[in-house]
Each structure stands twice: as C-alpha cells, then as structure tokens.
Design a protein around this motif. Structure first.
Motif, PDB file in Angstrom:
ATOM      1  N   VAL A 105       1.717   4.168   8.827  1.00  0.00           N
ATOM      2  CA  VAL A 105       0.617   3.230   9.049  1.00  0.00           C
ATOM      3  C   VAL A 105       1.204   2.081   9.857  1.00  0.00           C
ATOM      4  O   VAL A 105       2.285   1.598   9.557  1.00  0.00           O
ATOM      5  CB  VAL A 105       0.029   2.732   7.708  1.00  0.00           C
ATOM      6  CG1 VAL A 105      -1.171   1.831   7.951  1.00  0.00           C
ATOM      7  CG2 VAL A 105      -0.361   3.920   6.819  1.00  0.00           C
ATOM      8  N   TRP A 106       0.496   1.660  10.893  1.00  0.00           N
ATOM      9  CA  TRP A 106       1.068   0.692  11.827  1.00  0.00           C
ATOM     10  C   TRP A 106       0.044  -0.354  12.233  1.00  0.00           C
ATOM     11  O   TRP A 106      -1.153  -0.168  12.065  1.00  0.00           O
ATOM     12  CB  TRP A 106       1.607   1.405  13.072  1.00  0.00           C
ATOM     13  CG  TRP A 106       0.569   2.241  13.751  1.00  0.00           C
ATOM     14  CD1 TRP A 106       0.316   3.569  13.529  1.00  0.00           C
ATOM     15  CD2 TRP A 106      -0.373   1.817  14.736  1.00  0.00           C
ATOM     16  NE1 TRP A 106      -0.726   3.994  14.324  1.00  0.00           N
ATOM     17  CE2 TRP A 106      -1.167   2.935  15.071  1.00  0.00           C
ATOM     18  CE3 TRP A 106      -0.626   0.612  15.373  1.00  0.00           C
ATOM     19  CZ2 TRP A 106      -2.196   2.875  16.009  1.00  0.00           C
ATOM     20  CZ3 TRP A 106      -1.662   0.534  16.316  1.00  0.00           C
ATOM     21  CH2 TRP A 106      -2.419   1.671  16.624  1.00  0.00           C
ATOM     22  N   PHE A 107       0.577  -1.451  12.771  1.00  0.00           N
ATOM     23  CA  PHE A 107      -0.259  -2.444  13.427  1.00  0.00           C
ATOM     24  C   PHE A 107       0.484  -2.987  14.633  1.00  0.00           C
ATOM     25  O   PHE A 107       1.700  -2.880  14.724  1.00  0.00           O
ATOM     26  CB  PHE A 107      -0.676  -3.575  12.469  1.00  0.00           C
ATOM     27  CG  PHE A 107       0.439  -4.500  12.029  1.00  0.00           C
ATOM     28  CD1 PHE A 107       0.859  -5.558  12.826  1.00  0.00           C
ATOM     29  CD2 PHE A 107       1.049  -4.320  10.809  1.00  0.00           C
ATOM     30  CE1 PHE A 107       1.860  -6.414  12.413  1.00  0.00           C
ATOM     31  CE2 PHE A 107       2.058  -5.165  10.374  1.00  0.00           C
ATOM     32  CZ  PHE A 107       2.462  -6.208  11.181  1.00  0.00           C
ATOM     33  N   GLU A 108      -0.293  -3.559  15.551  1.00  0.00           N
ATOM     34  CA  GLU A 108       0.282  -4.187  16.737  1.00  0.00           C
ATOM     35  C   GLU A 108      -0.318  -5.575  16.912  1.00  0.00           C
ATOM     36  O   GLU A 108      -1.489  -5.805  16.615  1.00  0.00           O
ATOM     37  CB  GLU A 108       0.004  -3.362  17.994  1.00  0.00           C
ATOM     38  CG  GLU A 108       0.764  -2.065  18.023  1.00  0.00           C
ATOM     39  CD  GLU A 108       0.522  -1.244  19.293  1.00  0.00           C
ATOM     40  OE1 GLU A 108       1.334  -0.345  19.535  1.00  0.00           O
ATOM     41  OE2 GLU A 108      -0.458  -1.522  20.025  1.00  0.00           O
TER      42      GLU A 108
ATOM     43  N   VAL B 269       4.970   1.219   8.794  1.00  0.00           N
ATOM     44  CA  VAL B 269       5.428   1.425   7.422  1.00  0.00           C
ATOM     45  C   VAL B 269       5.123   2.878   7.075  1.00  0.00           C
ATOM     46  O   VAL B 269       3.970   3.314   7.169  1.00  0.00           O
ATOM     47  CB  VAL B 269       4.741   0.466   6.433  1.00  0.00           C
ATOM     48  CG1 VAL B 269       5.211   0.739   5.007  1.00  0.00           C
ATOM     49  CG2 VAL B 269       5.013  -0.988   6.818  1.00  0.00           C
ATOM     50  N   ALA B 270       6.150   3.626   6.698  1.00  0.00           N
ATOM     51  CA  ALA B 270       5.997   5.047   6.398  1.00  0.00           C
ATOM     52  C   ALA B 270       6.161   5.291   4.904  1.00  0.00           C
ATOM     53  O   ALA B 270       6.958   4.629   4.244  1.00  0.00           O
ATOM     54  CB  ALA B 270       7.031   5.851   7.186  1.00  0.00           C
ATOM     55  N   ASP B 271       5.401   6.267   4.410  1.00  0.00           N
ATOM     56  CA  ASP B 271       5.523   6.656   3.006  1.00  0.00           C
ATOM     57  C   ASP B 271       5.473   8.177   2.890  1.00  0.00           C
ATOM     58  O   ASP B 271       5.356   8.874   3.895  1.00  0.00           O
ATOM     59  CB  ASP B 271       4.460   5.957   2.144  1.00  0.00           C
ATOM     60  CG  ASP B 271       3.042   6.339   2.488  1.00  0.00           C
ATOM     61  OD1 ASP B 271       2.748   7.554   2.643  1.00  0.00           O
ATOM     62  OD2 ASP B 271       2.198   5.438   2.592  1.00  0.00           O
ATOM     63  N   ASP B 272       5.535   8.676   1.670  1.00  0.00           N
ATOM     64  CA  ASP B 272       5.644  10.110   1.423  1.00  0.00           C
ATOM     65  C   ASP B 272       4.306  10.830   1.280  1.00  0.00           C
ATOM     66  O   ASP B 272       4.270  12.046   1.200  1.00  0.00           O
ATOM     67  CB  ASP B 272       6.470  10.352   0.159  1.00  0.00           C
ATOM     68  CG  ASP B 272       7.886   9.843   0.292  1.00  0.00           C
ATOM     69  OD1 ASP B 272       8.437   9.892   1.406  1.00  0.00           O
ATOM     70  OD2 ASP B 272       8.446   9.378  -0.714  1.00  0.00           O
TER      71      ASP B 272
ATOM     72  N   PRO C 298       9.456   2.234   0.711  1.00  0.00           N
ATOM     73  CA  PRO C 298       8.859   2.565   2.011  1.00  0.00           C
ATOM     74  C   PRO C 298       9.802   2.267   3.172  1.00  0.00           C
ATOM     75  O   PRO C 298      10.624   1.359   3.110  1.00  0.00           O
ATOM     76  CB  PRO C 298       7.630   1.646   2.080  1.00  0.00           C
ATOM     77  CG  PRO C 298       7.325   1.310   0.654  1.00  0.00           C
ATOM     78  CD  PRO C 298       8.659   1.271  -0.036  1.00  0.00           C
ATOM     79  N   ILE C 299       9.658   3.041   4.232  1.00  0.00           N
ATOM     80  CA  ILE C 299      10.459   2.848   5.445  1.00  0.00           C
ATOM     81  C   ILE C 299       9.690   1.911   6.370  1.00  0.00           C
ATOM     82  O   ILE C 299       8.498   2.097   6.603  1.00  0.00           O
ATOM     83  CB  ILE C 299      10.725   4.187   6.150  1.00  0.00           C
ATOM     84  CG1 ILE C 299      11.529   5.104   5.229  1.00  0.00           C
ATOM     85  CG2 ILE C 299      11.432   3.972   7.484  1.00  0.00           C
ATOM     86  CD1 ILE C 299      11.631   6.525   5.728  1.00  0.00           C
TER      87      ILE C 299
ATOM     88  N   ASN D 263       0.822  -1.205   0.000  1.00  0.00           N
ATOM     89  CA  ASN D 263       0.000   0.000   0.000  1.00  0.00           C
ATOM     90  C   ASN D 263       0.860   1.261   0.000  1.00  0.00           C
ATOM     91  O   ASN D 263       0.533   2.241  -0.678  1.00  0.00           O
ATOM     92  CB  ASN D 263      -0.935   0.026   1.210  1.00  0.00           C
ATOM     93  CG  ASN D 263      -2.149  -0.842   1.028  1.00  0.00           C
ATOM     94  OD1 ASN D 263      -2.401  -1.389  -0.041  1.00  0.00           O
ATOM     95  ND2 ASN D 263      -2.923  -0.995   2.087  1.00  0.00           N
ATOM     96  N   ALA D 264       1.949   1.267   0.766  1.00  0.00           N
ATOM     97  CA  ALA D 264       2.839   2.429   0.801  1.00  0.00           C
ATOM     98  C   ALA D 264       3.452   2.685  -0.565  1.00  0.00           C
ATOM     99  O   ALA D 264       3.609   3.835  -0.987  1.00  0.00           O
ATOM    100  CB  ALA D 264       3.936   2.231   1.849  1.00  0.00           C
ATOM    101  N   TRP D 265       3.782   1.643  -1.275  1.00  0.00           N
ATOM    102  CA  TRP D 265       4.336   1.780  -2.623  1.00  0.00           C
ATOM    103  C   TRP D 265       3.254   2.194  -3.616  1.00  0.00           C
ATOM    104  O   TRP D 265       3.438   3.129  -4.388  1.00  0.00           O
ATOM    105  CB  TRP D 265       4.991   0.456  -3.053  1.00  0.00           C
ATOM    106  CG  TRP D 265       5.280   0.386  -4.505  1.00  0.00           C
ATOM    107  CD1 TRP D 265       6.323   0.971  -5.165  1.00  0.00           C
ATOM    108  CD2 TRP D 265       4.512  -0.306  -5.497  1.00  0.00           C
ATOM    109  NE1 TRP D 265       6.248   0.687  -6.502  1.00  0.00           N
ATOM    110  CE2 TRP D 265       5.147  -0.095  -6.730  1.00  0.00           C
ATOM    111  CE3 TRP D 265       3.355  -1.073  -5.462  1.00  0.00           C
ATOM    112  CZ2 TRP D 265       4.656  -0.633  -7.917  1.00  0.00           C
ATOM    113  CZ3 TRP D 265       2.867  -1.611  -6.633  1.00  0.00           C
ATOM    114  CH2 TRP D 265       3.517  -1.384  -7.850  1.00  0.00           C
TER     115      TRP D 265
END
Length: 138
Positions: A131-134, A84-87, A68-69, A58-60
C-alpha cells in the motif's frame, strides 16, 4: 531510497498479533530526515508522517504483519513515494459510508487519501500486498 524491516518478531502469518503495534519510530525518523534534508515544507513532512503511521498500523492490524516493511523513496521529479508492505493478499477497501462518530476505526484510508496526492495498493509478486502514497513537493 531507504528500505527496512523494523525489528520485531519474525514475519510469519501464523504468529498471533501482539496487543500493541510495533515501534514505527525508525520509519518515521527516516522519512523525516529524507524530507527535511531535501528541504520539503514542514506541513508536508507532517502529512507524510501521519499517512505513514496510518498505513503502518493498518499493515499490522489488518495485514497480519508483526513487522511491516517500509520503503521510502524520493523520486527524481521531487515526488515522495512511501510504500508499506504486509503479508495479507487482501487489498484495502475504502469505506463508502460515513463512519459512525462513536466508531474507533474506519477513517484511516480517508485520512491518507486527503493528506496525499496519490494513494493505492497492489499485490506483491511473492505474496502479500503493498500500500503506497505519493506527495509532490510544493
């Protein structure tokens, strides 16, 4: 905790998207190593890998990030947090309607929500979003 940017093109929102998503195997391998060394159940490892893959693609695809980071952290209370971080500053919106069975996309965030204990997104201070999950250990 592990933080890394996968090797690929430099991060620049002006770069056109490559036809194939970047290789996410380094992020998957790091996640698997962290969880197995901490003796997490294999079913939770597989759930985390699938959720990571969804957020990474999704980030891509939607975030305009050619690389993505990914941040993987095992917190003191035996909670795994993957970010996962994106721009793109646009936060993801989960669809409220049921996806047409013939559609090729539109189920990823539902999948992440069903595989994980917590899920969310937030703007990053320097632009873009995370965007994150746990997952909690059993």
């Amino acid at each position: 905790m592990c933080t890394f940017t996968l090797p690929n093109e430099p991060q620049n929102p002006q770069i056109s998207q490559t036809p194939e998503p970047p290789d996410w195997s380094a992020a998957r391998d790091e996640l698997r190593e962290l969880m197995t060394s901490a003796h997490w159940p294999i079913d939770l490892v597989h759930d985390a890998e699938l959720a990571l893959h969804e957020l990474f693609v999704n980030a891509w695809k939607h975030g305009g990030s050619p690389a993505p980071i990914v941040v993987v952290a095992l917190l003191a209370d035996r909670t795994l947090r993957v970010t996962v971080a994106d721009d793109s500053p646009t936060l993801p919106e989960q669809r409220t309607r049921t996806a047409d069975p013939n559609e090729l996309s539109g189920r990823g965030l539902h999948l992440v929500r069903s595989l994980t204990h917590r899920f969310g997104a937030e703007p990053r201070k320097r632009g873009g979003k995370a965007v994150w999950f746990e997952l909690d250990a059993a």
